[in-house]
Design a protein around this motif. Sequence first.
Motif, PDB file in Angstrom:
ATOM      1  N   ASN A  30       0.816  -1.208   0.000  1.00 38.13           N
ATOM      2  CA  ASN A  30       0.000   0.000   0.000  1.00 38.13           C
ATOM      3  C   ASN A  30       0.852   1.262   0.000  1.00 38.13           C
ATOM      4  OD1 ASN A  30      -1.432   2.288   1.647  1.00 38.13           O
ATOM      5  ND2 ASN A  30      -3.083   1.022   0.829  1.00 38.13           N
ATOM      6  N   VAL A  31       1.988   1.222   0.673  1.00 43.49           N
ATOM      7  CA  VAL A  31       2.836   2.414   0.758  1.00 43.49           C
ATOM      8  C   VAL A  31       3.967   2.390  -0.271  1.00 43.49           C
ATOM      9  CG1 VAL A  31       2.315   2.827   3.175  1.00 43.49           C
ATOM     10  CG2 VAL A  31       4.262   1.381   2.587  1.00 43.49           C
ATOM     11  N   SER A  32       3.965   1.412  -1.163  1.00 45.78           N
ATOM     12  CA  SER A  32       4.950   1.383  -2.240  1.00 45.78           C
ATOM     13  C   SER A  32       4.650   2.465  -3.272  1.00 45.78           C
ATOM     14  CB  SER A  32       4.948   0.011  -2.921  1.00 45.78           C
ATOM     15  OG  SER A  32       5.403  -0.997  -2.037  1.00 45.78           O
ATOM     16  N   VAL A  33       5.680   2.836  -4.004  1.00 41.61           N
ATOM     17  CA  VAL A  33       5.536   3.865  -5.038  1.00 41.61           C
ATOM     18  C   VAL A  33       5.515   3.168  -6.396  1.00 41.61           C
ATOM     19  CG1 VAL A  33       6.510   5.953  -6.044  1.00 41.61           C
ATOM     20  CG2 VAL A  33       6.796   5.494  -3.591  1.00 41.61           C
ATOM     21  N   PRO A  34       4.430   3.297  -7.158  1.00 39.38           N
ATOM     22  CA  PRO A  34       4.342   2.600  -8.443  1.00 39.38           C
ATOM     23  C   PRO A  34       5.285   3.201  -9.483  1.00 39.38           C
ATOM     24  CG  PRO A  34       2.448   4.043  -8.144  1.00 39.38           C
ATOM     25  CD  PRO A  34       3.206   4.062  -6.859  1.00 39.38           C
ATOM     26  N   PHE A  35       5.483   2.464 -10.552  1.00 42.28           N
ATOM     27  CA  PHE A  35       6.369   2.918 -11.625  1.00 42.28           C
ATOM     28  C   PHE A  35       5.884   4.255 -12.186  1.00 42.28           C
ATOM     29  CE2 PHE A  35       6.722  -1.875 -12.318  1.00 42.28           C
ATOM     30  CZ  PHE A  35       7.795  -1.970 -11.449  1.00 42.28           C
ATOM     31  N   GLY A  36       6.847   5.089 -12.566  1.00 48.08           N
ATOM     32  CA  GLY A  36       6.511   6.371 -13.160  1.00 48.08           C
ATOM     33  C   GLY A  36       6.497   7.515 -12.171  1.00 48.08           C
ATOM     34  N   ALA A  37       7.062   7.294 -10.965  1.00 49.74           N
ATOM     35  CA  ALA A  37       7.100   8.372  -9.974  1.00 49.74           C
ATOM     36  C   ALA A  37       7.907   9.558 -10.507  1.00 49.74           C
ATOM     37  CB  ALA A  37       7.719   7.867  -8.678  1.00 49.74           C
ATOM     38  N   PRO A  38       7.469  10.779 -10.187  1.00 52.10           N
ATOM     39  CA  PRO A  38       8.167  11.982 -10.707  1.00 52.10           C
ATOM     40  C   PRO A  38       9.435  12.264  -9.922  1.00 52.10           C
ATOM     41  CG  PRO A  38       6.327  12.624  -9.315  1.00 52.10           C
ATOM     42  CD  PRO A  38       6.271  11.123  -9.399  1.00 52.10           C
ATOM     43  N   ASP A  39      10.451  11.421 -10.080  1.00 49.97           N
ATOM     44  CA  ASP A  39      11.608  11.476  -9.202  1.00 49.97           C
ATOM     45  C   ASP A  39      12.392  12.775  -9.293  1.00 49.97           C
ATOM     46  OD1 ASP A  39      12.493  10.922 -11.729  1.00 49.97           O
ATOM     47  OD2 ASP A  39      13.563   9.092 -11.212  1.00 49.97           O
ATOM     48  N   ASP A  40      12.680  13.237 -10.493  1.00 50.52           N
ATOM     49  CA  ASP A  40      13.534  14.419 -10.626  1.00 50.52           C
ATOM     50  C   ASP A  40      12.883  15.665 -10.039  1.00 50.52           C
ATOM     51  OD1 ASP A  40      15.481  12.952 -11.851  1.00 50.52           O
ATOM     52  OD2 ASP A  40      14.781  13.374 -13.880  1.00 50.52           O
ATOM     53  N   LYS A  41      11.586  15.761 -10.145  1.00 46.27           N
ATOM     54  CA  LYS A  41      10.899  16.978  -9.715  1.00 46.27           C
ATOM     55  C   LYS A  41      10.587  16.976  -8.227  1.00 46.27           C
ATOM     56  CE  LYS A  41       6.981  19.976 -10.931  1.00 46.27           C
ATOM     57  NZ  LYS A  41       5.813  20.158 -11.820  1.00 46.27           N
ATOM     58  N   PHE A  42      10.203  15.825  -7.687  1.00 46.63           N
ATOM     59  CA  PHE A  42       9.725  15.785  -6.309  1.00 46.63           C
ATOM     60  C   PHE A  42      10.579  14.924  -5.376  1.00 46.63           C
ATOM     61  CE2 PHE A  42       5.872  16.466  -8.930  1.00 46.63           C
ATOM     62  CZ  PHE A  42       5.528  17.722  -8.454  1.00 46.63           C
ATOM     63  N   GLY A  43      11.622  14.257  -5.903  1.00 49.48           N
ATOM     64  CA  GLY A  43      12.433  13.406  -5.050  1.00 49.48           C
ATOM     65  C   GLY A  43      11.690  12.178  -4.568  1.00 49.48           C
ATOM     66  N   ILE A  44      10.736  11.704  -5.343  1.00 48.47           N
ATOM     67  CA  ILE A  44       9.970  10.505  -5.010  1.00 48.47           C
ATOM     68  C   ILE A  44      10.316   9.440  -6.038  1.00 48.47           C
ATOM     69  CG2 ILE A  44       7.660   9.512  -4.782  1.00 48.47           C
ATOM     70  CD1 ILE A  44       6.697  12.338  -4.040  1.00 48.47           C
ATOM     71  N   TYR A  45      10.657   8.253  -5.559  1.00 47.75           N
ATOM     72  CA  TYR A  45      11.209   7.240  -6.444  1.00 47.75           C
ATOM     73  C   TYR A  45      10.396   5.950  -6.413  1.00 47.75           C
ATOM     74  CZ  TYR A  45      15.113  10.454  -5.782  1.00 47.75           C
ATOM     75  OH  TYR A  45      15.890  11.575  -5.693  1.00 47.75           O
ATOM     76  N   ASP A  46      10.438   5.226  -7.529  1.00 51.90           N
ATOM     77  CA  ASP A  46       9.749   3.945  -7.614  1.00 51.90           C
ATOM     78  C   ASP A  46      10.265   2.971  -6.553  1.00 51.90           C
ATOM     79  OD1 ASP A  46       8.762   5.112  -9.913  1.00 51.90           O
ATOM     80  OD2 ASP A  46       9.935   3.866 -11.283  1.00 51.90           O
ATOM     81  N   THR A  47       9.403   2.063  -6.134  1.00 51.02           N
ATOM     82  CA  THR A  47       9.813   0.996  -5.220  1.00 51.02           C
ATOM     83  C   THR A  47      10.487  -0.119  -6.019  1.00 51.02           C
ATOM     84  OG1 THR A  47       8.051   1.474  -3.645  1.00 51.02           O
ATOM     85  CG2 THR A  47       9.016  -0.730  -3.560  1.00 51.02           C
ATOM     86  N   GLU A  48      11.715  -0.476  -5.630  1.00 53.99           N
ATOM     87  CA  GLU A  48      12.424  -1.568  -6.290  1.00 53.99           C
ATOM     88  C   GLU A  48      12.071  -2.917  -5.666  1.00 53.99           C
ATOM     89  OE1 GLU A  48      16.924  -3.030  -7.553  1.00 53.99           O
ATOM     90  OE2 GLU A  48      16.692  -1.623  -5.880  1.00 53.99           O
ATOM     91  N   TYR A  49      12.010  -2.951  -4.328  1.00 48.93           N
ATOM     92  CA  TYR A  49      11.675  -4.213  -3.671  1.00 48.93           C
ATOM     93  C   TYR A  49      11.028  -3.967  -2.323  1.00 48.93           C
ATOM     94  CZ  TYR A  49      16.108  -3.816  -0.947  1.00 48.93           C
ATOM     95  OH  TYR A  49      17.132  -3.398  -0.130  1.00 48.93           O
TER      96      TYR A  49
END
Length: 323
Positions: free
Chosen positions: A242-261
């Motif tokens: 539930n708290v994982s970040v799905p693919f396509g997170a706006p990493d460069d703009k908001f510092g939020i990154y996809d969950t790898e594992y």
Amino acid sequence: MCTRVLWNDNELAVLAGRTMDWPESTQPLLVAFPAGRERDGGQLGPATLVADNPLRWTTRYATIVATVYGLGGIDGFNERGLAAHGLYLESTDYGPRDPAKPGVHAALWAQYLLDQAADVSEAIALMDDVNVVMAAAHGFDATIHLALEDASGDSAIIEFSHGQPVIHHGRQYTVMTNDPTYDEQLQLLAAQDFSHPGDSMPLAGNASAIDRFQRASYFSSMLPKPQNQRQAVASVMAVMRNVSVPFGAPDDKFGIYDTEYRSISDLTERIYFFELTTSPSIVWVRFDDLDLVAGGPALAVNPYDETLIGDITDRFAAADIAF
């Protein structure tokens, strides 16, 4: 980024889940280390990060960890049931190097505590005698804070501010994400009463560290009493998904990154569960069934091996691990 959730009041097992959220693969290996291994807290691969008074130790306890870039264990537990999870915290400030104390670089900080401490209290006591030093890999500074828990359900969060450790120690500290600092996260959480969650309660739904902190607190407070270990593990994994970040997170703009594992450390049964977000299969290793010999080789498996599924204890093989 990342999230950690501890479930220590279900009367069946002490379980800790974590997500690894990062802008690229951390190139994890699942590695089991026997006791009796020599380590140098000043070496980061071929580089020397602590030339003056590096911390050197012989491991007291066997461990199982997920590595980060092959430079240290970032998640896992030891044979005594102490677990450690390193999560990103941008505001981390280790302070200047204090050569009067043995120095350990940040990529080996979690591994050091797992190697040498039997429980949370012992791990905290070890912090009095070491100086954690900044490390960097792949262009990223290891500005991390640690979540610790042990088989009794004890817990601690350790952060560094202005060169000093800030420690929250107690069973009540069950959720951790990222910035802001833990003190600030607790203040924000206090504004939400999750003691009696209901379907009319507004809930933060973003992927930010603040929203994930509140969402993890909300859903973990609703977990039903498990009937068996299988249900207990599934319950924690449900929260971590539930708290994982799905693919396509706006990493460069908001510092939020996809969950790898995602991982779960079962400190009662001593089983480590691991789930890549790019795989439909969850895998696990039974620590007590590993053939670890004191002073012998490390055993490892690459979780990106697509043939892995279910219990992979017998897939661990001797490996040459650099740290």
